[in-house]
Each structure stands twice: as structure tokens, then as C-alpha cells.
Design a protein around this motif. Structure first.
Motif, PDB file in Angstrom:
ATOM      1  N   VAL A  86     -26.879   3.951  35.577  1.00  0.00           N
ATOM      2  CA  VAL A  86     -25.440   4.139  35.670  1.00  0.00           C
ATOM      3  C   VAL A  86     -25.096   4.700  37.033  1.00  0.00           C
ATOM      4  O   VAL A  86     -25.695   5.683  37.476  1.00  0.00           O
ATOM      5  CB  VAL A  86     -24.945   5.090  34.556  1.00  0.00           C
ATOM      6  N   ASP A  87     -24.140   4.085  37.692  1.00  0.00           N
ATOM      7  CA  ASP A  87     -23.651   4.597  38.973  1.00  0.00           C
ATOM      8  C   ASP A  87     -23.104   6.002  38.756  1.00  0.00           C
ATOM      9  O   ASP A  87     -22.195   6.193  37.942  1.00  0.00           O
ATOM     10  CB  ASP A  87     -22.555   3.670  39.483  1.00  0.00           C
ATOM     11  N   PRO A  88     -23.645   7.005  39.468  1.00  0.00           N
ATOM     12  CA  PRO A  88     -23.184   8.388  39.262  1.00  0.00           C
ATOM     13  C   PRO A  88     -21.685   8.566  39.434  1.00  0.00           C
ATOM     14  O   PRO A  88     -21.080   9.450  38.803  1.00  0.00           O
ATOM     15  CB  PRO A  88     -23.967   9.183  40.314  1.00  0.00           C
ATOM     16  N   SER A  89     -21.064   7.738  40.251  1.00  0.00           N
ATOM     17  CA  SER A  89     -19.625   7.884  40.475  1.00  0.00           C
ATOM     18  C   SER A  89     -18.827   7.567  39.208  1.00  0.00           C
ATOM     19  O   SER A  89     -17.703   8.055  39.039  1.00  0.00           O
ATOM     20  CB  SER A  89     -19.165   6.976  41.618  1.00  0.00           C
ATOM     21  N   LEU A  90     -19.403   6.752  38.306  1.00  0.00           N
ATOM     22  CA  LEU A  90     -18.684   6.382  37.086  1.00  0.00           C
ATOM     23  C   LEU A  90     -18.529   7.560  36.128  1.00  0.00           C
ATOM     24  O   LEU A  90     -17.563   7.610  35.364  1.00  0.00           O
ATOM     25  CB  LEU A  90     -19.396   5.240  36.362  1.00  0.00           C
ATOM     26  N   THR A  91     -19.492   8.475  36.154  1.00  0.00           N
ATOM     27  CA  THR A  91     -19.491   9.548  35.160  1.00  0.00           C
ATOM     28  C   THR A  91     -19.118  10.903  35.760  1.00  0.00           C
ATOM     29  O   THR A  91     -19.293  11.930  35.108  1.00  0.00           O
ATOM     30  CB  THR A  91     -20.872   9.646  34.488  1.00  0.00           C
ATOM     31  N   ARG A  92     -18.581  10.909  36.968  1.00  0.00           N
ATOM     32  CA  ARG A  92     -18.160  12.170  37.574  1.00  0.00           C
ATOM     33  C   ARG A  92     -17.052  12.800  36.722  1.00  0.00           C
ATOM     34  O   ARG A  92     -16.073  12.160  36.380  1.00  0.00           O
ATOM     35  CB  ARG A  92     -17.669  11.937  39.002  1.00  0.00           C
ATOM     36  N   GLY A  93     -17.244  14.044  36.364  1.00  0.00           N
ATOM     37  CA  GLY A  93     -16.263  14.733  35.537  1.00  0.00           C
ATOM     38  C   GLY A  93     -16.524  14.671  34.047  1.00  0.00           C
ATOM     39  O   GLY A  93     -15.837  15.327  33.266  1.00  0.00           O
ATOM     40  N   VAL A  94     -17.521  13.892  33.640  1.00  0.00           N
ATOM     41  CA  VAL A  94     -17.878  13.818  32.219  1.00  0.00           C
ATOM     42  C   VAL A  94     -18.890  14.919  31.906  1.00  0.00           C
ATOM     43  O   VAL A  94     -19.826  15.147  32.656  1.00  0.00           O
ATOM     44  CB  VAL A  94     -18.471  12.441  31.867  1.00  0.00           C
ATOM     45  N   ALA A  98     -16.033   5.680  31.630  1.00  0.00           N
ATOM     46  CA  ALA A  98     -16.848   6.798  32.075  1.00  0.00           C
ATOM     47  C   ALA A  98     -17.590   7.448  30.908  1.00  0.00           C
ATOM     48  O   ALA A  98     -18.771   7.799  31.021  1.00  0.00           O
ATOM     49  CB  ALA A  98     -15.967   7.828  32.776  1.00  0.00           C
ATOM     50  N   LEU A  99     -16.913   7.603  29.790  1.00  0.00           N
ATOM     51  CA  LEU A  99     -17.537   8.223  28.619  1.00  0.00           C
ATOM     52  C   LEU A  99     -18.666   7.354  28.074  1.00  0.00           C
ATOM     53  O   LEU A  99     -19.744   7.847  27.719  1.00  0.00           O
ATOM     54  CB  LEU A  99     -16.482   8.458  27.549  1.00  0.00           C
ATOM     55  N   VAL A 100     -18.436   6.043  28.000  1.00  0.00           N
ATOM     56  CA  VAL A 100     -19.481   5.138  27.530  1.00  0.00           C
ATOM     57  C   VAL A 100     -20.671   5.145  28.481  1.00  0.00           C
ATOM     58  O   VAL A 100     -21.833   5.161  28.065  1.00  0.00           O
ATOM     59  CB  VAL A 100     -18.927   3.715  27.360  1.00  0.00           C
ATOM     60  N   ALA A 101     -20.383   5.133  29.769  1.00  0.00           N
ATOM     61  CA  ALA A 101     -21.454   5.140  30.759  1.00  0.00           C
ATOM     62  C   ALA A 101     -22.358   6.364  30.579  1.00  0.00           C
ATOM     63  O   ALA A 101     -23.588   6.265  30.671  1.00  0.00           O
ATOM     64  CB  ALA A 101     -20.864   5.107  32.167  1.00  0.00           C
ATOM     65  N   GLU A 102     -21.754   7.504  30.310  1.00  0.00           N
ATOM     66  CA  GLU A 102     -22.541   8.727  30.114  1.00  0.00           C
ATOM     67  C   GLU A 102     -23.450   8.584  28.899  1.00  0.00           C
ATOM     68  O   GLU A 102     -24.637   8.979  28.940  1.00  0.00           O
ATOM     69  CB  GLU A 102     -21.606   9.918  29.938  1.00  0.00           C
ATOM     70  N   LEU A 103     -22.942   8.010  27.821  1.00  0.00           N
ATOM     71  CA  LEU A 103     -23.741   7.901  26.602  1.00  0.00           C
ATOM     72  C   LEU A 103     -24.785   6.797  26.666  1.00  0.00           C
ATOM     73  O   LEU A 103     -25.671   6.733  25.802  1.00  0.00           O
ATOM     74  CB  LEU A 103     -22.822   7.684  25.393  1.00  0.00           C
ATOM     75  N   LEU A 104     -24.687   5.919  27.659  1.00  0.00           N
ATOM     76  CA  LEU A 104     -25.695   4.870  27.822  1.00  0.00           C
ATOM     77  C   LEU A 104     -26.840   5.295  28.743  1.00  0.00           C
ATOM     78  O   LEU A 104     -27.823   4.558  28.886  1.00  0.00           O
ATOM     79  CB  LEU A 104     -25.053   3.586  28.343  1.00  0.00           C
TER      80      LEU A 104
END
Length: 296
Positions: free
Chosen positions: A147-155, A228-234
Motif C-alpha cells: 500500500v502506498d503510504p500516502s494513501l493511509t496518512r492520517g489513518v 484510505a481505511l480499506v488500504a490500511e486494513l489490507l
């Protein structure tokens, strides 16, 4: 809605009687869902029975031929699900009979269900109105998926010891309170959230279900936050089977799901009785991922 329905029904060569779903061996319920190729494990049936009420139709020797359940969310709303009829009896009226029993139990509540193509005419004939399409996105996350770290910034991860904050946001999106559902999910789920100015504005849960894991409920104020939330859980889920059901037809969330291996497998229709489906609008809490077809 029907107020009285016969306690027994003859379908083809079978005399069937209704029985409380809580009294039936879970193995027989699992056989019923396997017969229509639904993915529910015995453990998934146990979760649903802990959350709702239901009826099964049994023949004289105890074989299960159909089921239906309803799940109260507060005093004025309920969802309907697990409406299954054995393939050998699907054209004999068993679905209508068991649905009329369920509707009588639900009373005057606002109702929501997700319908297969085969059951759609039945629900419309019972007064349900179409509201939207659910896209069942599922598949194996590619090995080594990053996952690109930029996608989950703030999660951030969300502790699940106290679900009050999560439940309040979920109720705002769903249109009714579901604290019992979220509390039960919390026993096996992982969750993450997004805060702005100290306030929770989005959350998602991932839990075991069916062939692997399901992500839902997923509540956010934008498609980008949902992604972003889905990316974190994947993260770390490479090689795992994951499913997410969403009513979002296109956009950042669906595009990301496809890249992550969760492609559209099937669709069902959402129908309601007694009130419209809460809309999903940018800037307000909305349901971007269902808790489950039976639970919405």
C-alpha cells in the motif's frame, strides 16, 4: 403487510412447519446455505443467530428446507436476510410463506434487505421498493501487495474495548443504532479510523467471514477516506481472500479495490419498506461498505 400466515405449508410432496431458527442445529443451517452456494460457515451462522431472530421450515423428519431472519436495529428499523429456499422447492411458494411470517414479526419497523435476482420479484410484490445496487467485490489480495503510504496518512488503529464513538458514527450513516452488532464484531475484528479536529469521521472493521475476511462496516465522509481505511486494513493481507460489499458504483474506492484484487463478483439490489435508504453524500457520514448482506 400480512398479519396472519398458516403455521404449516405443503410444498410439492413435503409438509413443512415453521420453527425458531435458534433451536436448529447449526450444521443443518450450514447445509442449507451450502446448497445455494452461499459462503457462510457455521461460525457465521452463529454470529447471525446471536444478533437476530428467524424461522426455518422443516419437514416431518427434521430436514431444513428454507430459512429467513430479521435483525432489529433500535425500535424502528430492521434488516432482513438469510432468506434461503432449497433449490428443489424454489418455485413452489416457500419463499413467500416464510417471508410473510418474518414480516409479521417485524411489525411496523422500517425494513431494509438485499435481494438476489431470483428473489427480487417476490420482494417487490410484498411492497419493497428498489433503492440501489450492491457491488460484491472480492478476491485474493496479490502476494506481496503493498500500500502506498500516502494513501493511509492520517489513518489510525481503533481500540475496540469501547465502541461508543464507533457506534455513534455508524448510526449517523446507517440511520439506526447498531451497538449490539458492533460489540459482537469487535470480539474478532480489527478496526481503523480517521479523526479530524479530534473527532472520529470514518472507521472500518475487518473480520473473519466465509472464505477469508470481510471488510465492513465501512463508514466515511468521502470516497477518498473510504479508500484510505480499506488500504490500511489490507496491509499484510497478501494471499488472503477478502470481500467488501459497497453501493459505490465508481470512483477512488472501487478503483483501489480492483487494484488490490477485489474485483466485482456479483451484484444484488437493495430494497426498503417504510422509508428510503440513507443517502451517501460527500461531507457527511455514509455507508461505503456493508456490515453484511443480512445486516447492511
Amino acid at each position: 403487510m400480512p398479519q396472519t400466515t398458516p403455521r404449516t405449508i405443503r410444498l410439492d410432496a413435503y409438509e413443512l412447519a415453521g420453527q425458531d431458527i435458534a433451536t436448529v442445529d447449526v450444521g443443518r443451517l450450514h447445509e442449507l446455505s451450502v446448497g445455494v452456494r452461499w459462503p457462510h460457515r457455521p461460525a457465521d451462522w452463529d454470529v447471525l443467530r446471536a444478533l437476530g431472530h428467524g424461522i426455518v421450515a422443516l419437514d416431518e423428519i427434521g430436514r431444513v428446507f428454507s430459512s429467513a431472519m430479521w435483525f432489529p436495529h433500535g425500535e424502528s428499523c430492521a434488516t432482513i436476510g438469510m432468506v434461503i429456499t432449497s433449490p428443489r422447492l424454489q418455485t413452489h411458494g416457500g419463499g413467500r410463506w416464510i417471508m410473510e411470517r418474518i414480516l409479521a414479526e417485524c411489525g411496523t419497523r422500517r425494513l431494509l434487505l438485499n435481494s438476489t435476482r431470483a428473489a427480487y420479484p417476490l420482494y417487490v410484490s410484498l411492497g419493497f421498493e428498489p433503492q440501489g445496487t450492491v457491488y460484491q467485490c472480492q478476491g485474493f489480495v496479490p502476494e506481496g501487495f503493498e500500500v502506498d503510504p500516502s494513501l493511509t496518512r492520517g489513518v489510525e488503529p481503533l481500540p475496540l474495548g469501547d465502541i461508543y464513538e464507533i457506534a455513534a458514527l455508524d448510526a449517523a450513516a446507517f440511520g439506526a443504532p447498531r451497538p449490539e452488532l458492533l460489540t459482537l464484531f469487535a470480539q474478532t475484528a480489527e478496526a481503523c479510523g480517521i479523526r479530524r479536529d479530534g473527532q472520529l469521521v470514518g472507521f472500518a472493521m475487518r473480520r473473519p467471514f466465509g472464505r477469508g475476511h470481510v471488510i465492513g462496516p465501512l463508514v466515511a465522509t468521502s470516497d477518498e477516506d473510504a479508500r484510505a481505511l480499506v488500504a490500511e486494513l489490507l496491509k499484510g493481507m497478501g494471499g488472503a481472500f477478502v470481500r467488501l460489499d459497497t453501493r459505490q458504483p465508481a470512483g477512488p474506492l472501487r478503483e483501489f479495490l480492483s487494484k488490490a484484487g477485489l474485483v466485482q463478483f456479483d451484484t444484488v439490489r437493495t430494497l426498503t419498506h417504510g422509508g428510503a435508504l440513507p443517502p451517501v453524500t460527500s461531507g457527511s457520514p455514509g455507508t461505503y461498505g456493508l456490515a453484511g448482506h443480512a445486516l447492511s
